[in-house]
Motif scaffolding. Structure first.
Motif, PDB file in Angstrom:
ATOM      1  N   LYS A 167      35.309  39.574  30.889  1.00 41.64           N
ATOM      2  CA  LYS A 167      34.136  39.881  31.709  1.00 41.64           C
ATOM      3  C   LYS A 167      34.434  39.557  33.167  1.00 41.64           C
ATOM      4  CE  LYS A 167      30.173  38.228  30.000  1.00 41.64           C
ATOM      5  NZ  LYS A 167      29.054  37.256  29.865  1.00 41.64           N
ATOM      6  N   ILE A 168      34.026  40.429  34.078  1.00 40.02           N
ATOM      7  CA  ILE A 168      34.149  40.078  35.493  1.00 40.02           C
ATOM      8  C   ILE A 168      32.775  40.114  36.164  1.00 40.02           C
ATOM      9  CG2 ILE A 168      36.562  40.822  35.734  1.00 40.02           C
ATOM     10  CD1 ILE A 168      35.412  43.239  37.349  1.00 40.02           C
ATOM     11  N   THR A 169      32.652  39.318  37.199  1.00 41.59           N
ATOM     12  CA  THR A 169      31.359  39.227  37.890  1.00 41.59           C
ATOM     13  C   THR A 169      31.164  40.454  38.783  1.00 41.59           C
ATOM     14  OG1 THR A 169      32.352  38.142  39.796  1.00 41.59           O
ATOM     15  CG2 THR A 169      31.552  36.707  38.018  1.00 41.59           C
ATOM     16  N   ALA A 170      29.925  40.634  39.195  1.00 38.25           N
ATOM     17  CA  ALA A 170      29.611  41.730  40.118  1.00 38.25           C
ATOM     18  C   ALA A 170      30.385  41.543  41.430  1.00 38.25           C
ATOM     19  CB  ALA A 170      28.114  41.761  40.386  1.00 38.25           C
ATOM     20  N   ASP A 171      30.500  40.300  41.893  1.00 35.96           N
ATOM     21  CA  ASP A 171      31.235  40.053  43.146  1.00 35.96           C
ATOM     22  C   ASP A 171      32.697  40.486  43.008  1.00 35.96           C
ATOM     23  OD1 ASP A 171      29.360  38.994  45.000  1.00 35.96           O
ATOM     24  OD2 ASP A 171      29.262  37.172  43.800  1.00 35.96           O
ATOM     25  N   GLN A 172      33.299  40.142  41.863  1.00 36.42           N
ATOM     26  CA  GLN A 172      34.697  40.531  41.627  1.00 36.42           C
ATOM     27  C   GLN A 172      34.814  42.063  41.577  1.00 36.42           C
ATOM     28  OE1 GLN A 172      37.832  38.215  40.418  1.00 36.42           O
ATOM     29  NE2 GLN A 172      38.028  39.851  41.901  1.00 36.42           N
ATOM     30  N   ALA A 173      33.849  42.694  40.903  1.00 31.18           N
ATOM     31  CA  ALA A 173      33.868  44.166  40.794  1.00 31.18           C
ATOM     32  C   ALA A 173      33.806  44.804  42.183  1.00 31.18           C
ATOM     33  CB  ALA A 173      32.712  44.643  39.921  1.00 31.18           C
TER      34      ALA A 173
END
Ligand code: T3D
Length: 261
Positions: A167-173
């Motif tokens: 899972k990646i965070t919205a910030d990372q995306a």
């Protein structure tokens, strides 16, 4: 049951995935309703943008897995389901004549993540996250994931995301260029609606031509793309909106676009 809801706004529509108790996991009924909603929006001359979002704390947890208990691996044909339900929807959104904004309000998993990524402009709430959950259940990324992910984030990141199903965070995306922008949770819908309302007043037929050109660029060589730009610019130049846009610029006033060619 449709399992989506549709709200009319001036110039645009909000399509909401509406099974919040299951994090909007997709069913055949929901996918068919979604397709019909995008087709209706394209056919309605008053509608000039579409905003897709999810109800509740999730955007979409991907395919509803509850039918797996009755699945017989010997006869199962997930390819048929993908061909009938996901592929037409993803093609429809990518080639949709109107700009499609996605407001990712929470977890976007599996086909839910790729549904979001198929949209033109993706905003995500700061608390949202994305996971290519497929490998965890021994499936491959579908709903266009193996095509769009490497184009958005590059091959190295796409491979790790798909193979590790992390899972990646919205910030990372956002940092990786997977989505357009992250906004604070409480501001998500206001920002997304502002964006959809803005797009709905733009030269939307021309925005459709821009989408067409960008879509073709992934397979065209430079010569073919230059020829396509010539043809599409010819169409754009013949629209009343070009004349209006140029005139408004010269007259130092805001343009009044109709969104028609
Ligand atoms: O037909 C085919 O299979 C081919 C097509 C495949 C396309 C795909 O999308 S495959 C990928 C399918 N999706 C997943 O594998 C994700 C499964 N869900 C999760 O891993 C987690 O739910 C999340 C990480 C998304 C969220 O976790 P969390 O802890 O925030 O929520 P939760 O408690 O797991 O889920 C809340 C409820 O939604 C829960 O129901 P309950 O127990 O309260 O009654 C959970 O079972 C339900 N739910 C979540 N995802 C699904 C689901 N129910 C059915 N199918 C789901 N995909």
């Amino acid at each position: 049951m449709a399992e989506i809801s549709i709200a009319e706004r001036a110039g645009y529509r909000i399509v909401t995935l509406d099974r919040p108790e299951k994090l909007n996991a997709t069913t055949a009924g929901m996918l068919r309703a979604l397709r019909a909603a995008f087709e209706d929006a394209a056919a309605d001359r008053a509608c000039r943008a579409v905003l897709l979002t999810g109800a509740g704390r999730g955007f979409c947890a991907g395919q509803d897995l509850s039918a797996v208990n009755t699945l017989d691996p010997a006869t199962a044909d997930l390819g048929a389901l993908v061909e009938e339900l996901y592929n037409p929807l993803i093609r429809l959104i990518r080639a949709h004549p109107l700009p499609v904004v996605c407001a990712v309000n929470g977890i976007a998993a599996g086909a839910g993540a790729n549904l979001a990524l198929a949209c033109d402009i993706v905003l995500a709430a700061r608390s949202a996250s994305f996971v290519q959950a497929f490998a965890r259940i021994a499936l491959i990324p579908d709903a266009g994931g193996t095509w769009i992910l490497p184009r958005l984030v590059g091959d190295a990141r796409a491979r790790a995301l798909a193979l590790l199903a992390e899972k990646i965070t919205a910030d990372q995306a956002a940092e990786w260029g997977m989505i357009w922008r992250v906004v604070e949770d409480e501001a998500l819908m206001e920002e997304a609606e502002k964006l959809a309302a803005y797009l709905a007043q733009q030269p939307t037929a021309t925005l459709g031509l821009i989408k067409q050109a960008l879509n073709a660029s992934s397979t065209n060589g430079l010569d073919a793309q230059l020829a396509l730009e010539r043809d599409l610019q010819r169409k754009a130049g013949q629209s009343g909106d070009y004349a209006e846009g140029a005139r408004a610029f010269l007259e130092k006033r805001a343009p009044r676009f109709t969104g028609r060619t």
